[in-house]
Design a protein around this motif. Structure first.
Motif, PDB file in Angstrom:
ATOM      1  N   THR A 236       0.722  -1.268  -0.030  1.00 34.29           N
ATOM      2  CA  THR A 236       0.109   0.031  -0.034  1.00 34.29           C
ATOM      3  C   THR A 236       1.085   1.303   0.064  1.00 34.29           C
ATOM      4  OG1 THR A 236      -1.717  -1.208   1.363  1.00 34.29           O
ATOM      5  CG2 THR A 236      -2.004   1.104   1.051  1.00 34.29           C
ATOM      6  N   PHE A 237       0.707   2.198  -1.046  1.00 32.88           N
ATOM      7  CA  PHE A 237       1.221   3.574  -0.978  1.00 32.88           C
ATOM      8  C   PHE A 237       0.339   4.532  -0.124  1.00 32.88           C
ATOM      9  CE2 PHE A 237       2.720   0.847  -4.670  1.00 32.88           C
ATOM     10  CZ  PHE A 237       3.872   0.900  -4.490  1.00 32.88           C
ATOM     11  N   PHE A 238       1.244   5.211   0.647  1.00 33.21           N
ATOM     12  CA  PHE A 238       0.546   6.117   1.519  1.00 33.21           C
ATOM     13  C   PHE A 238       0.644   7.580   1.111  1.00 33.21           C
ATOM     14  CE2 PHE A 238       0.144   2.261   4.318  1.00 33.21           C
ATOM     15  CZ  PHE A 238      -1.107   2.599   4.737  1.00 33.21           C
ATOM     16  N   PHE A 239      -0.362   8.458   0.813  1.00 28.95           N
ATOM     17  CA  PHE A 239      -0.061   9.686   0.423  1.00 28.95           C
ATOM     18  C   PHE A 239      -0.869  11.034   1.223  1.00 28.95           C
ATOM     19  CE2 PHE A 239       0.335   7.251  -3.249  1.00 28.95           C
ATOM     20  CZ  PHE A 239       1.317   7.490  -3.715  1.00 28.95           C
ATOM     21  N   ASN A 240      -0.112  11.946   1.873  1.00 27.09           N
ATOM     22  CA  ASN A 240      -0.883  12.849   2.818  1.00 27.09           C
ATOM     23  C   ASN A 240      -1.264  13.959   1.692  1.00 27.09           C
ATOM     24  OD1 ASN A 240       0.492  12.085   5.619  1.00 27.09           O
ATOM     25  ND2 ASN A 240      -1.694  13.078   5.605  1.00 27.09           N
ATOM     26  N   GLY A 241      -1.904  15.014   1.903  1.00 21.83           N
ATOM     27  CA  GLY A 241      -2.587  16.090   0.956  1.00 21.83           C
ATOM     28  C   GLY A 241      -1.997  17.399   0.974  1.00 21.83           C
ATOM     29  N   GLY A 242      -2.747  18.539   1.579  1.00 26.48           N
ATOM     30  CA  GLY A 242      -2.413  19.603   1.188  1.00 26.48           C
ATOM     31  C   GLY A 242      -3.183  20.520   0.441  1.00 26.48           C
ATOM     32  N   PRO A 243      -3.020  20.703  -0.807  1.00 23.98           N
ATOM     33  CA  PRO A 243      -1.570  19.853  -1.403  1.00 23.98           C
ATOM     34  C   PRO A 243      -0.167  20.558  -0.883  1.00 23.98           C
ATOM     35  CG  PRO A 243      -2.610  21.357  -3.271  1.00 23.98           C
ATOM     36  CD  PRO A 243      -3.391  21.236  -1.812  1.00 23.98           C
ATOM     37  N   GLY A 244       0.527  19.695  -0.802  1.00 20.93           N
ATOM     38  CA  GLY A 244       1.989  20.428  -0.480  1.00 20.93           C
ATOM     39  C   GLY A 244       2.600  19.600   1.070  1.00 20.93           C
ATOM     40  N   ALA A 245       1.673  18.599   1.408  1.00 20.85           N
ATOM     41  CA  ALA A 245       2.212  17.868   2.481  1.00 20.85           C
ATOM     42  C   ALA A 245       3.049  16.626   2.447  1.00 20.85           C
ATOM     43  CB  ALA A 245       1.108  17.179   3.307  1.00 20.85           C
ATOM     44  N   SER A 246       4.212  16.509   3.281  1.00 20.03           N
ATOM     45  CA  SER A 246       4.875  15.061   3.268  1.00 20.03           C
ATOM     46  C   SER A 246       4.023  13.890   3.841  1.00 20.03           C
ATOM     47  CB  SER A 246       6.128  15.416   3.890  1.00 20.03           C
ATOM     48  OG  SER A 246       5.706  15.445   5.343  1.00 20.03           O
ATOM     49  N   SER A 247       4.579  12.880   3.886  1.00 20.38           N
ATOM     50  CA  SER A 247       3.770  11.809   4.586  1.00 20.38           C
ATOM     51  C   SER A 247       3.844  11.734   5.853  1.00 20.38           C
ATOM     52  CB  SER A 247       4.177  10.545   3.944  1.00 20.38           C
ATOM     53  OG  SER A 247       5.616  10.280   4.128  1.00 20.38           O
ATOM     54  N   ILE A 248       4.315  12.814   6.809  1.00 19.19           N
ATOM     55  CA  ILE A 248       4.547  12.683   8.087  1.00 19.19           C
ATOM     56  C   ILE A 248       3.348  12.431   8.922  1.00 19.19           C
ATOM     57  CG2 ILE A 248       4.505  15.142   8.518  1.00 19.19           C
ATOM     58  CD1 ILE A 248       6.995  14.754  10.351  1.00 19.19           C
ATOM     59  N   TYR A 249       2.383  12.834   8.540  1.00 23.27           N
ATOM     60  CA  TYR A 249       1.131  12.765   9.547  1.00 23.27           C
ATOM     61  C   TYR A 249       0.485  11.087   9.556  1.00 23.27           C
ATOM     62  CZ  TYR A 249       1.564  17.573   8.629  1.00 23.27           C
ATOM     63  OH  TYR A 249       1.971  18.880   8.455  1.00 23.27           O
ATOM     64  N   LEU A 250       0.486  10.607   8.414  1.00 22.16           N
ATOM     65  CA  LEU A 250      -0.025   9.243   8.136  1.00 22.16           C
ATOM     66  C   LEU A 250       1.220   8.250   8.895  1.00 22.16           C
ATOM     67  CD1 LEU A 250      -1.809   9.063   4.741  1.00 22.16           C
ATOM     68  CD2 LEU A 250      -2.757   8.521   6.959  1.00 22.16           C
ATOM     69  N   HIS A 251       2.742   8.713   8.434  1.00 20.70           N
ATOM     70  CA  HIS A 251       3.601   7.994   8.776  1.00 20.70           C
ATOM     71  C   HIS A 251       3.655   7.784  10.392  1.00 20.70           C
ATOM     72  CE1 HIS A 251       8.339   7.051   8.192  1.00 20.70           C
ATOM     73  NE2 HIS A 251       7.749   6.118   8.922  1.00 20.70           N
ATOM     74  N   MET A 252       3.677   8.931  10.953  1.00 20.04           N
ATOM     75  CA  MET A 252       4.247   8.880  12.460  1.00 20.04           C
ATOM     76  C   MET A 252       2.845   8.628  13.274  1.00 20.04           C
ATOM     77  SD  MET A 252       7.260   9.559  13.094  1.00 20.04           S
ATOM     78  CE  MET A 252       7.526   8.386  12.165  1.00 20.04           C
ATOM     79  N   ASP A 293       2.134  -4.610   3.200  1.00 16.78           N
ATOM     80  CA  ASP A 293       3.305  -3.835   3.281  1.00 16.78           C
ATOM     81  C   ASP A 293       3.149  -2.557   3.190  1.00 16.78           C
ATOM     82  OD1 ASP A 293       5.031  -6.058   3.533  1.00 16.78           O
ATOM     83  OD2 ASP A 293       5.562  -6.375   1.354  1.00 16.78           O
ATOM     84  N   LEU A 294       3.932  -1.426   3.637  1.00 14.17           N
ATOM     85  CA  LEU A 294       3.515  -0.068   3.859  1.00 14.17           C
ATOM     86  C   LEU A 294       4.657   0.757   3.176  1.00 14.17           C
ATOM     87  CD1 LEU A 294       2.544  -0.350   7.738  1.00 14.17           C
ATOM     88  CD2 LEU A 294       1.018  -0.606   5.670  1.00 14.17           C
ATOM     89  N   VAL A 295       4.326   1.637   2.364  1.00 11.24           N
ATOM     90  CA  VAL A 295       4.967   2.538   1.687  1.00 11.24           C
ATOM     91  C   VAL A 295       4.772   3.969   1.896  1.00 11.24           C
ATOM     92  CG1 VAL A 295       6.412   3.188  -0.363  1.00 11.24           C
ATOM     93  CG2 VAL A 295       5.821   0.911   0.151  1.00 11.24           C
ATOM     94  N   PHE A 296       5.307   4.706   2.882  1.00 13.02           N
ATOM     95  CA  PHE A 296       4.852   6.219   2.920  1.00 13.02           C
ATOM     96  C   PHE A 296       5.715   7.043   2.146  1.00 13.02           C
ATOM     97  CE2 PHE A 296       4.042   3.836   6.958  1.00 13.02           C
ATOM     98  CZ  PHE A 296       2.603   4.322   6.947  1.00 13.02           C
ATOM     99  N   VAL A 297       5.022   7.803   1.314  1.00 16.91           N
ATOM    100  CA  VAL A 297       5.911   8.685   0.241  1.00 16.91           C
ATOM    101  C   VAL A 297       5.600  10.240   0.418  1.00 16.91           C
ATOM    102  CG1 VAL A 297       5.773   8.717  -2.351  1.00 16.91           C
ATOM    103  CG2 VAL A 297       4.848   6.740  -1.281  1.00 16.91           C
ATOM    104  N   ASP A 298       6.587  10.693   0.419  1.00 16.59           N
ATOM    105  CA  ASP A 298       6.981  12.257   0.312  1.00 16.59           C
ATOM    106  C   ASP A 298       7.005  12.530  -1.135  1.00 16.59           C
ATOM    107  OD1 ASP A 298       6.960  12.160   2.787  1.00 16.59           O
ATOM    108  OD2 ASP A 298       9.158  12.518   3.033  1.00 16.59           O
ATOM    109  N   ILE A 299       5.664  12.624  -1.846  1.00 20.42           N
ATOM    110  CA  ILE A 299       5.511  12.689  -3.360  1.00 20.42           C
ATOM    111  C   ILE A 299       5.946  14.009  -3.824  1.00 20.42           C
ATOM    112  CG2 ILE A 299       3.113  12.933  -3.538  1.00 20.42           C
ATOM    113  CD1 ILE A 299       5.467  10.978  -5.792  1.00 20.42           C
TER     114      ILE A 299
END
Length: 686
Positions: A236-252, A293-299
């Motif tokens: 699973t690929f995880f993306f936060n929003g914003g637009p302009g966010a890193s993945s820190i909120y979902l990741h941490m 499996d978990l993939v947190f992406v700073d896209i």
């Protein structure tokens, strides 16, 4: 068959069989058969045989390992080293086959102990042989040894690159793609297993699989169960929003193996003096690692440790279309590098990602198919998988439908009720029943200008509005509970202000972003401690400006400069994706108390798309919305983590969607154009 000699021969490379034991018939271990009669004949002496075999196996294994190591140390050229590597792999294959024979003979302990001591198994040339060894270890209750057959070795990555977050920043060349690695033991729901934590960069190319035209070096953190067969193990690929966010909120804070504890109902008075700097960090009991499996992406280039590659700049990708294509190419690159072509694949998008990025990315992935995948030897490309499903977490599906009174009123009423300010007759038996009541009240409230609904809102007048007519949460809470600051992302969260400073802007920071420092402090320590990744650069949580902007950031960043956001909608993309693959599993989750992306707004957006005219079905029938106590980041509400992870488990465990409309029906759908509304004050949907 003298299987003792056969076993030692396999360990020692058959050399021992060419001397004093030359009279013993030679056996091809790869084709040998061991009958039940053979096993039965050996059982009377099983204990003595096991002891003798263990001693002989250990001696032979240690001798052979030392001999091969000596050869490797002496090798001076690549050809010699290659021959030694081939020899090592051949020995490993023979060892595993022979150990399997021993298991059939009832000699599990001897076989497993020999495998452990030999140190050759990991070099086996065939995945099938490794799976045989895994079966042996598992049968002997040695799961760590089974995991180590497949997991990469621990590796500390010291990243000395300094990444820039400004619009014009870019890297001169792509960052090296070798990730950090650290292996961990974890217990979840009473089961103990091992996982690999890794972090690093992958280059998103404009063309795959040719790996041409590098666009950006994208930072990610992954948690994987490497011992599980990849063809059945979801990723699973995880993306936060914003637009302009890193993945820190979902990741941490969400579904990784560890998470910070943010209790949305526990807001200490000390927060009036500044943002909290730390939260407790615990082993998660609600992680998704047992399902995927978990993939947190700073896209977004310019967030986390991600950056564009020249001649591109970070701002090159600060638009809807460029962002979606970059996301697609990153996923393709991850799949190719980690050989996940056959794996079931999921997307998990929060907020802007949930409503815009992920719906558009679903369509982009489905349209591209497996065209960018690299070939895998011995695997039929028809076994490759594109996408299995997606979760839309607190999404904003349609920017044309935001800030409508009928969709926002229920959330305001839910907040008032939670705070004990509503006086409506409490005849409901559940929060779901109360939510249904305020849904019905909202329709009247939005059309009857003199209807105050005070018993639901807790204030004597109608809810204050912005100039455009949309409900104003800040002014509403000033009337509801003067002397407190409230959080827009979870309307239940409130902070008592100091006397004589009752205006929310009396705080030195935005209470909407109370977690920024603590999350940044945590990821800065977590990556080197848990993931073996050490960075020289500063991790950038989000590319936007708050009331207390970071000095080195410019006046405008990704959120402020994002192209194509006004009027954006992901609804048509969901329809198009289902048209291409009707089996896609889709789920929407919301918090009842989120005033930024209210739950009723998604319900109305989805309900507004007629999906099957003959049966009068809408997208809401195809994409269920599940609501929970809490706000935008539902996982901040400790009381909702367990029910939400249960819902996610059911989603992952469910079979492909099989009762939806046909492709022909889906292709005939049309998306109604919602009425235009004046924009509200911009707030990032992170």
């Amino acid at each position: 068959m003298n299987y003792r000699i056969l076993f030692i021969c396999a360990l020692a490379g058959l050399a021992a069989c060419n001397g004093s034991n030359s009279s013993t018939p030679q056996t091809d271990t790869s084709a040998s058969t061991f009958t039940d009669a053979d096993a039965a004949a050996l059982k009377p002496n099983a204990e003595a045989e096991a002891a003798a075999l263990t001693a002989a196996a250990l001696l032979a294994a240690e001798t052979e390992a030392a001999a091969i190591k000596a050869k490797a140390d002496e090798a001076a050229d690549a050809d010699t080293k290659a021959k030694i590597e081939a020899e090592l792999k051949a020995q490993a294959d023979k060892l595993i086959v022979t150990a399997a024979e021993l298991v059939k003979a009832g000699q599990d302990g001897a076989a497993v102990e020999a495998l452990k001591q030999a140190g050759l198994v990991k070099a086996a040339s065939k995945d099938g042989e490794l799976r045989q060894a895994e079966t042996l270890f598992t049968a002997a209750k040695l799961p760590e040894e089974a995991f180590l057959l497949f997991a990469p070795d621990d590796y500390v990555l010291e990243d000395k690159t300094v990444y820039g977050g400004l619009p014009a920043d870019s890297l001169a060349a792509a960052v090296d793609e070798k990730p950090s690695v650290k292996r961990h033991k974890m217990t979840l729901d009473g089961q103990t297993f091992w996982l690999t934590a890794s972090a690093g960069h992958l280059t998103a190319f404009a063309k795959n699989p040719e790996k041409q035209d590098p666009q950006a070096s994208i930072f990610y953190t992954a948690y994987t169960r490497d011992d599980l067969p990849k063809e059945n193990r979801p990723v699973t690929f995880f993306f936060n929003g914003g637009p302009g966010a890193s993945s820190i909120y979902l990741h941490m804070a969400s579904w990784a193996p560890k998470h910070v504890v943010i209790d949305a109902l526990n807001v200490p008075d000390s927060w009036t003096r500044g943002r909290p700097q730390t939260f407790d960090f615990i082993d998660s009991q609600e992680s998704l690692i047992d399902r995927t499996d978990l993939v947190f992406v700073d896209i977004v280039p310019g967030t986390g440790y991600s950056e564009a590659i020249a001649p591109n700049t970070n701002q090159t990708f600060w638009s809807i279309d460029k962002d979606v294509e970059l996301s697609r190419q990153f996923i393709t690159r991850y799949i190719n590098v980690n050989r996940r072509q056959e794996s079931p694949k999921y997307l998990y998008g929060e907020s802007y990602s949930g409503g815009i990025r992920v719906p558009k990315l679903i369509q982009a992935l489905e349209d591209a198919g497996i065209g960018g995948y690299e070939k895998v030897e011995t695997v039929d490309k028809f076994k490759f998988k594109v996408l299995t499903g997606a979760v839309f977490h607190s999404p904003a599906f349609d920017y044309n439908s935001t800030n409508q009174v009928v969709s926002d009123f229920p959330t305001f009423a839910m907040v008032a009720d939670f705070l004990g300010k509503s006086t409506a007759p409490d005849e409901q038996t559940s929060i779901e029943a109360y939510a249904e009541t305020v849904r019905s009240i909202a329709a009247r409230y939005s059309t009857a200008p003199r209807f105050t609904a005070s018993s639901y809102t807790g204030i004597p007048m109608r809810i204050p509005t912005y100039l455009g007519g949309q409900l104003n949460f800040g002014r509403y809470t000033e009337a509801l509970m003067p002397g407190y600051a409230f959080n827009s992302y979870d309307g239940r969260m409130h902070l008592k202000l100091e006397p004589f400073t009752w205006m929310p802007d009396a705080l030195t920071y935005s209470f909407d972003f109370f977690e920024e420092d603590a999350l940044n402090n945590r990821i800065t320590s977590h990556l080197p401690e848990y993931v073996n990744y050490t960075a020289k650069a500063h991790y950038i949580n989000g590319s936007w400006q708050t009331s207390d902007p970071v000095p080195e950031k410019g006046p405008e960043l990704a959120f402020e400069l994002w192209q194509g956001r006004n009027g954006a909608s992901g609804l048509a993309n969901i329809v198009a994706a289902i048209a291409r693959d009707p089996s896609l599993k889709l789920l929407t989750v919301h918090g009842y108390h989120d005033t930024v992306t209210p739950f009723v707004r998604s319900e109305l957006d989805l309900k507004g798309v007629v999906f099957d005219p003959a049966k009068n079905l809408t997208l809401l029938d195809r994409v269920p919305v599940k609501n929970f106590v809490g706000g935008h980041m539902i996982y901040y509400a400790q009381e909702s983590r367990a029910p939400l992870i249960k819902t996610l488990h059911e989603f992952y465990d469910a079979p492909p969607y099989g009762t939806g409309p046909t492709i022909a029906k889906a292709q005939s759908l049309s998306i109604p154009s919602p009425a235009q509304h004046a924009p509200a004050t911009a707030i990032s949907l992170h």
